[in-house]
Design an enzyme around this catalytic site. Structure first.
Site, mmCIF file in Angstrom:
data_model
loop_
_atom_site.group_PDB
_atom_site.id
_atom_site.type_symbol
_atom_site.label_atom_id
_atom_site.label_comp_id
_atom_site.label_asym_id
_atom_site.label_seq_id
_atom_site.Cartn_x
_atom_site.Cartn_y
_atom_site.Cartn_z
ATOM 1 N N HIS A 26 0.823 -1.206 0.000
ATOM 2 C CA HIS A 26 0.000 0.000 0.000
ATOM 3 C C HIS A 26 0.861 1.261 0.000
ATOM 4 O O HIS A 26 1.597 1.518 0.961
ATOM 5 C CB HIS A 26 -0.894 -0.029 1.242
ATOM 6 C CG HIS A 26 -1.873 1.082 1.341
ATOM 7 N ND1 HIS A 26 -1.907 1.944 2.420
ATOM 8 C CD2 HIS A 26 -2.862 1.484 0.513
ATOM 9 C CE1 HIS A 26 -2.887 2.803 2.264
ATOM 10 N NE2 HIS A 26 -3.476 2.562 1.110
ATOM 11 N N ARG A 27 0.795 2.019 -1.100
ATOM 12 C CA ARG A 27 1.650 3.204 -1.285
ATOM 13 C C ARG A 27 3.123 2.824 -1.139
ATOM 14 O O ARG A 27 3.944 3.586 -0.638
ATOM 15 C CB ARG A 27 1.277 4.325 -0.308
ATOM 16 C CG ARG A 27 -0.203 4.700 -0.354
ATOM 17 C CD ARG A 27 -0.560 5.775 0.667
ATOM 18 N NE ARG A 27 -2.005 5.812 0.889
ATOM 19 C CZ ARG A 27 -2.618 6.520 1.816
ATOM 20 N NH1 ARG A 27 -1.907 7.299 2.621
ATOM 21 N NH2 ARG A 27 -3.932 6.486 1.951
ATOM 22 N N GLU B 298 0.798 -0.722 -4.714
ATOM 23 C CA GLU B 298 -0.398 0.113 -4.894
ATOM 24 C C GLU B 298 0.060 1.555 -4.772
ATOM 25 O O GLU B 298 0.898 1.875 -3.929
ATOM 26 C CB GLU B 298 -1.429 -0.219 -3.814
ATOM 27 C CG GLU B 298 -2.770 0.494 -3.973
ATOM 28 C CD GLU B 298 -2.840 1.850 -3.253
ATOM 29 O OE1 GLU B 298 -3.829 2.567 -3.459
ATOM 30 O OE2 GLU B 298 -1.892 2.183 -2.497
ATOM 31 N N ASP C 264 -1.116 5.985 -5.774
ATOM 32 C CA ASP C 264 -2.179 6.944 -6.079
ATOM 33 C C ASP C 264 -1.662 7.954 -7.097
ATOM 34 O O ASP C 264 -0.510 8.383 -7.016
ATOM 35 C CB ASP C 264 -2.581 7.702 -4.812
ATOM 36 C CG ASP C 264 -2.887 6.763 -3.655
ATOM 37 O OD1 ASP C 264 -3.993 6.228 -3.616
ATOM 38 O OD2 ASP C 264 -1.999 6.570 -2.799
ATOM 39 N N HIS D 212 -0.958 10.826 -2.725
ATOM 40 C CA HIS D 212 -2.301 10.470 -2.258
ATOM 41 C C HIS D 212 -3.203 11.672 -2.025
ATOM 42 O O HIS D 212 -4.322 11.732 -2.535
ATOM 43 C CB HIS D 212 -2.200 9.653 -0.961
ATOM 44 C CG HIS D 212 -3.532 9.294 -0.382
ATOM 45 N ND1 HIS D 212 -4.211 10.126 0.495
ATOM 46 C CD2 HIS D 212 -4.330 8.216 -0.571
ATOM 47 C CE1 HIS D 212 -5.354 9.558 0.827
ATOM 48 N NE2 HIS D 212 -5.454 8.395 0.200
ATOM 49 N N GLU E 34 -4.415 3.692 -8.227
ATOM 50 C CA GLU E 34 -5.666 4.312 -7.787
ATOM 51 C C GLU E 34 -5.773 5.707 -8.377
ATOM 52 O O GLU E 34 -4.922 6.562 -8.118
ATOM 53 C CB GLU E 34 -5.760 4.389 -6.264
ATOM 54 C CG GLU E 34 -7.072 5.055 -5.828
ATOM 55 C CD GLU E 34 -7.238 5.208 -4.325
ATOM 56 O OE1 GLU E 34 -8.110 6.018 -3.916
ATOM 57 O OE2 GLU E 34 -6.503 4.550 -3.567
ATOM 58 N N LYS F 121 -7.053 9.194 -8.205
ATOM 59 C CA LYS F 121 -7.583 10.050 -7.137
ATOM 60 C C LYS F 121 -8.459 11.138 -7.766
ATOM 61 O O LYS F 121 -8.133 12.328 -7.741
ATOM 62 C CB LYS F 121 -6.438 10.673 -6.338
ATOM 63 C CG LYS F 121 -5.541 9.672 -5.644
ATOM 64 C CD LYS F 121 -6.281 8.814 -4.633
ATOM 65 C CE LYS F 121 -6.756 9.607 -3.445
ATOM 66 N NZ LYS F 121 -7.367 8.730 -2.402
ATOM 67 N N ASP G 14 0.324 -2.061 4.374
ATOM 68 C CA ASP G 14 1.459 -1.164 4.581
ATOM 69 C C ASP G 14 2.728 -1.942 4.928
ATOM 70 O O ASP G 14 3.826 -1.373 4.918
ATOM 71 C CB ASP G 14 1.177 -0.201 5.745
ATOM 72 C CG ASP G 14 0.091 0.821 5.421
ATOM 73 O OD1 ASP G 14 -0.021 1.229 4.255
ATOM 74 O OD2 ASP G 14 -0.636 1.212 6.359
#
Length: 243
Positions: free
Chosen positions: A7-8, A34, A36, A49, A110, A112, A230
């Site tokens: 995640h990120r 992943e 954003d 993000h 993702e 945004k 994470d």
């Protein structure tokens, strides 16, 4: 096998959405990252993000009101909980894709665009995916589900998945109505049975953000399609016990 998406990047151990976090995720055994994306005022697809740079950098202002050159000068680990002597930058999506050419990781992008619509974002992101021939390694997700439908219209081969954080009735049916082949629910909004029902219907389930070991173990035990976490290193070590 349950795939592990960082995640990120490895955001639990490195500054989020930076190359340092993505490189750490690969070293930690993640199957994918992943990230954003938003657009700068001069039309660059950048990896960040928040709508503003205030939380994660030493700058201030809205991403869509700054140029890529201005963003590149900011320290992306300024407020990070993780100590880094090296200054981290906000990368462009192109920069991430160039790095992906040297490995086999999947990439969940993702969009945004649920608050700021970012006209043309879908076309720009998919153009980059095509340029780097990453159609089979990219998943596009968003809380803006109209955007996901548009992505499928632009490139039918692209894999899409709606993000959502509330309980949905038969979310697999909803996903298929969008032309999506996956769902990305907030972990608390989906039950184990619903995860299994979705997978049985051919819809992949990749819940977020799975950081607790007990949740990881539960999802590995029921062969959930993937988790978004994470802590990819922690997840990788636990997965070895199950698969």
């Amino acid at each position: 096998m349950t795939f592990i998406f960082a995640h990120r990047g490895s955001a639990g151990t490195h500054p989020e959405n930076t190359m340092e976090a993505f490189i750490a995720a690969e070293k930690d055994g993640a199957d994918g990252i992943e990230l954003d994306v938003q657009l700068t005022v001069d039309g660059e697809v950048v990896v960040i993000h928040d709508l503003t740079v205030d939380r994660t950098t030493n700058g201030s202002g809205y991403v869509n009101e700054l140029t890529f050159s201005e963003l590149s000068k900011l320290k992306a680990n300024y407020h990070s909980l993780h100590y880094f002597k090296k200054s981290c930058r906000i990368p462009s999506l192109r920069e991430v894709f160039e790095w992906l050419e040297g490995n086999n990781l999947l990439c969940n992008i993702e969009l945004k665009n649920a608050v700021n619509p970012y006209k043309g974002m879908e076309e720009m992101v998919i153009a980059l995916v095509r340029e780097f021939c990453l159609e089979k390694r990219v998943i596009i997700s968003s809380f803006n589900h109209n955007s996901l439908v548009l992505c499928r219209e632009i490139e039918p081969a692209i894999v899409t998945a709606p993000l959502y954080n509330e309980v949905l009735y038969k979310p697999w049916d909803y996903a298929m109505s969008l032309g999506a082949s996956g769902i990305h629910p907030k972990l608390k909004s989906i039950s184990d049975q619903e995860i299994q029902d979705a997978i049985a219907c051919g819809v992949a389930v990749r819940p977020y953000t799975v950081n607790k070991e007990k949740d990881m173990k539960k999802l590995f035990a029921i062969n959930c399609s993937a988790i978004i976490t994470d802590y990819p290193g922690r997840a990788y070590r636990l997965r070895e016990q199950y698969q």
